[in-house]
Write a protein that holds these residues in place. Structure first.
Motif, PDB file in Angstrom:
ATOM      1  N   TYR A   6       7.041  51.742  39.528  1.00 39.25           N
ATOM      2  CA  TYR A   6       6.704  51.004  39.114  1.00 39.25           C
ATOM      3  C   TYR A   6       5.223  51.126  38.508  1.00 39.25           C
ATOM      4  O   TYR A   6       4.546  50.154  37.166  1.00 39.25           O
ATOM      5  CB  TYR A   6       7.126  49.408  39.329  1.00 39.25           C
ATOM      6  CG  TYR A   6       8.356  49.085  39.421  1.00 39.25           C
ATOM      7  CD1 TYR A   6       9.192  48.267  38.203  1.00 39.25           C
ATOM      8  CD2 TYR A   6       9.413  49.564  40.030  1.00 39.25           C
ATOM      9  CE1 TYR A   6      10.442  47.877  38.098  1.00 39.25           C
ATOM     10  CE2 TYR A   6      10.943  49.666  40.063  1.00 39.25           C
ATOM     11  CZ  TYR A   6      11.535  48.655  38.843  1.00 39.25           C
ATOM     12  OH  TYR A   6      12.299  48.246  39.045  1.00 39.25           O
ATOM     13  N   SER A   7       4.012  51.557  39.080  1.00 35.09           N
ATOM     14  CA  SER A   7       2.704  51.086  38.676  1.00 35.09           C
ATOM     15  C   SER A   7       2.839  52.648  39.295  1.00 35.09           C
ATOM     16  O   SER A   7       3.027  53.956  39.327  1.00 35.09           O
ATOM     17  CB  SER A   7       2.054  50.815  39.772  1.00 35.09           C
ATOM     18  OG  SER A   7       2.336  51.652  41.169  1.00 35.09           O
ATOM     19  N   PHE A   8       1.869  53.333  38.659  1.00 35.92           N
ATOM     20  CA  PHE A   8       1.188  55.124  38.262  1.00 35.92           C
ATOM     21  C   PHE A   8       0.027  55.406  37.565  1.00 35.92           C
ATOM     22  O   PHE A   8      -1.242  53.820  36.884  1.00 35.92           O
ATOM     23  CB  PHE A   8       1.972  55.817  37.100  1.00 35.92           C
ATOM     24  CG  PHE A   8       1.655  55.433  35.349  1.00 35.92           C
ATOM     25  CD1 PHE A   8       0.591  56.571  34.695  1.00 35.92           C
ATOM     26  CD2 PHE A   8       2.686  55.000  35.036  1.00 35.92           C
ATOM     27  CE1 PHE A   8       0.804  56.263  33.391  1.00 35.92           C
ATOM     28  CE2 PHE A   8       2.620  54.402  33.685  1.00 35.92           C
ATOM     29  CZ  PHE A   8       1.376  55.588  32.972  1.00 35.92           C
ATOM     30  N   ASP A   9      -0.811  56.273  37.973  1.00 32.08           N
ATOM     31  CA  ASP A   9      -2.253  56.094  37.659  1.00 32.08           C
ATOM     32  C   ASP A   9      -2.017  57.844  37.378  1.00 32.08           C
ATOM     33  O   ASP A   9      -2.399  58.562  38.526  1.00 32.08           O
ATOM     34  CB  ASP A   9      -3.211  55.709  39.257  1.00 32.08           C
ATOM     35  CG  ASP A   9      -4.631  56.699  39.037  1.00 32.08           C
ATOM     36  OD1 ASP A   9      -4.734  56.428  36.812  1.00 32.08           O
ATOM     37  OD2 ASP A   9      -5.643  55.920  39.593  1.00 32.08           O
ATOM     38  N   TYR A  37      -3.245  55.069  33.862  1.00 32.25           N
ATOM     39  CA  TYR A  37      -2.733  53.722  34.773  1.00 32.25           C
ATOM     40  C   TYR A  37      -1.538  51.718  34.272  1.00 32.25           C
ATOM     41  O   TYR A  37      -1.983  51.876  33.164  1.00 32.25           O
ATOM     42  CB  TYR A  37      -3.672  53.740  35.525  1.00 32.25           C
ATOM     43  CG  TYR A  37      -3.981  52.680  34.993  1.00 32.25           C
ATOM     44  CD1 TYR A  37      -4.249  50.848  35.499  1.00 32.25           C
ATOM     45  CD2 TYR A  37      -5.609  52.336  34.102  1.00 32.25           C
ATOM     46  CE1 TYR A  37      -4.767  50.248  35.277  1.00 32.25           C
ATOM     47  CE2 TYR A  37      -6.511  51.425  33.648  1.00 32.25           C
ATOM     48  CZ  TYR A  37      -6.417  50.271  34.082  1.00 32.25           C
ATOM     49  OH  TYR A  37      -7.302  49.484  33.762  1.00 32.25           O
ATOM     50  N   SER A  38      -0.972  51.994  35.081  1.00 31.29           N
ATOM     51  CA  SER A  38      -0.179  50.480  34.837  1.00 31.29           C
ATOM     52  C   SER A  38       0.374  50.517  36.262  1.00 31.29           C
ATOM     53  O   SER A  38       0.809  51.224  36.854  1.00 31.29           O
ATOM     54  CB  SER A  38       0.531  50.745  34.046  1.00 31.29           C
ATOM     55  OG  SER A  38       1.821  50.340  34.032  1.00 31.29           O
ATOM     56  N   ASP A  39      -0.114  49.127  36.412  1.00 35.23           N
ATOM     57  CA  ASP A  39       0.467  47.976  37.579  1.00 35.23           C
ATOM     58  C   ASP A  39       1.503  47.468  37.621  1.00 35.23           C
ATOM     59  O   ASP A  39       2.527  47.329  38.481  1.00 35.23           O
ATOM     60  CB  ASP A  39      -0.847  47.310  38.543  1.00 35.23           C
ATOM     61  CG  ASP A  39      -1.798  47.486  38.203  1.00 35.23           C
ATOM     62  OD1 ASP A  39      -2.120  48.702  39.259  1.00 35.23           O
ATOM     63  OD2 ASP A  39      -2.501  47.425  38.375  1.00 35.23           O
ATOM     64  N   ASN A  40       2.688  47.550  36.007  1.00 35.90           N
ATOM     65  CA  ASN A  40       3.285  47.331  36.302  1.00 35.90           C
ATOM     66  C   ASN A  40       4.262  47.825  34.881  1.00 35.90           C
ATOM     67  O   ASN A  40       4.615  47.031  33.580  1.00 35.90           O
ATOM     68  CB  ASN A  40       3.958  45.379  36.043  1.00 35.90           C
ATOM     69  CG  ASN A  40       5.546  45.167  36.023  1.00 35.90           C
ATOM     70  OD1 ASN A  40       5.917  45.681  36.304  1.00 35.90           O
ATOM     71  ND2 ASN A  40       5.035  43.743  35.473  1.00 35.90           N
ATOM     72  N   TRP A  41       4.270  49.112  34.781  1.00 35.28           N
ATOM     73  CA  TRP A  41       5.192  49.632  33.879  1.00 35.28           C
ATOM     74  C   TRP A  41       6.434  49.689  33.619  1.00 35.28           C
ATOM     75  O   TRP A  41       7.825  49.187  33.805  1.00 35.28           O
ATOM     76  CB  TRP A  41       5.204  51.418  34.446  1.00 35.28           C
ATOM     77  CG  TRP A  41       4.986  52.587  33.815  1.00 35.28           C
ATOM     78  CD1 TRP A  41       4.859  52.000  32.201  1.00 35.28           C
ATOM     79  CD2 TRP A  41       5.837  53.674  33.925  1.00 35.28           C
ATOM     80  NE1 TRP A  41       4.979  53.707  31.696  1.00 35.28           N
ATOM     81  CE2 TRP A  41       5.742  53.936  32.497  1.00 35.28           C
ATOM     82  CE3 TRP A  41       6.728  54.327  34.506  1.00 35.28           C
ATOM     83  CZ2 TRP A  41       6.347  55.579  31.858  1.00 35.28           C
ATOM     84  CZ3 TRP A  41       6.925  55.578  34.322  1.00 35.28           C
ATOM     85  CH2 TRP A  41       7.136  55.832  32.833  1.00 35.28           C
ATOM     86  N   GLU A  42       6.419  49.533  31.997  1.00 34.74           N
ATOM     87  CA  GLU A  42       7.676  48.505  31.035  1.00 34.74           C
ATOM     88  C   GLU A  42       8.530  49.298  31.197  1.00 34.74           C
ATOM     89  O   GLU A  42      10.129  48.942  30.848  1.00 34.74           O
ATOM     90  CB  GLU A  42       7.465  47.761  29.727  1.00 34.74           C
ATOM     91  CG  GLU A  42       6.988  49.228  29.481  1.00 34.74           C
ATOM     92  CD  GLU A  42       5.507  49.231  29.063  1.00 34.74           C
ATOM     93  OE1 GLU A  42       4.346  50.059  27.942  1.00 34.74           O
ATOM     94  OE2 GLU A  42       4.773  48.630  29.730  1.00 34.74           O
ATOM     95  N   ALA A  44       9.428  51.333  34.199  1.00 27.61           N
ATOM     96  CA  ALA A  44       9.817  51.981  35.421  1.00 27.61           C
ATOM     97  C   ALA A  44      11.449  52.235  35.575  1.00 27.61           C
ATOM     98  O   ALA A  44      11.777  53.045  36.380  1.00 27.61           O
ATOM     99  CB  ALA A  44       9.275  50.790  36.076  1.00 27.61           C
TER     100      ALA A  44
END
Length: 60
Positions: A6-9, A37-42, A44
């Motif tokens: 759900y998150s990545f960097d 990066y994303s804290d709430n990757w669509e 996921a």
């Protein structure tokens, strides 16, 4: 990590591709660029793997 990211960097120095396999022989890809990066990757719940190529998949 499959279907749980759900998150990545991204710390990759090149663009990589998140892959999602569909029914049959089709698949989708989503580009992950250096320093993305994303804290709430669509994506996921679709993410199944990472490749250094699009693997012949369609953009998704």
């Amino acid at each position: 990590m499959k279907r749980s990211a759900y998150s990545f960097d991204s710390h990759a120095s090149v663009t990589v591709y998140a892959i999602n396999f569909q029914r049959g022989d089709s698949c989708l890809y989503r580009a992950i660029r250096p320093d993305d990066y994303s804290d709430n990757w669509e994506w996921a719940t679709k993410f199944e793997g990472v490749s250094d190529t699009t693997m012949g998949c369609q953009p998704g």
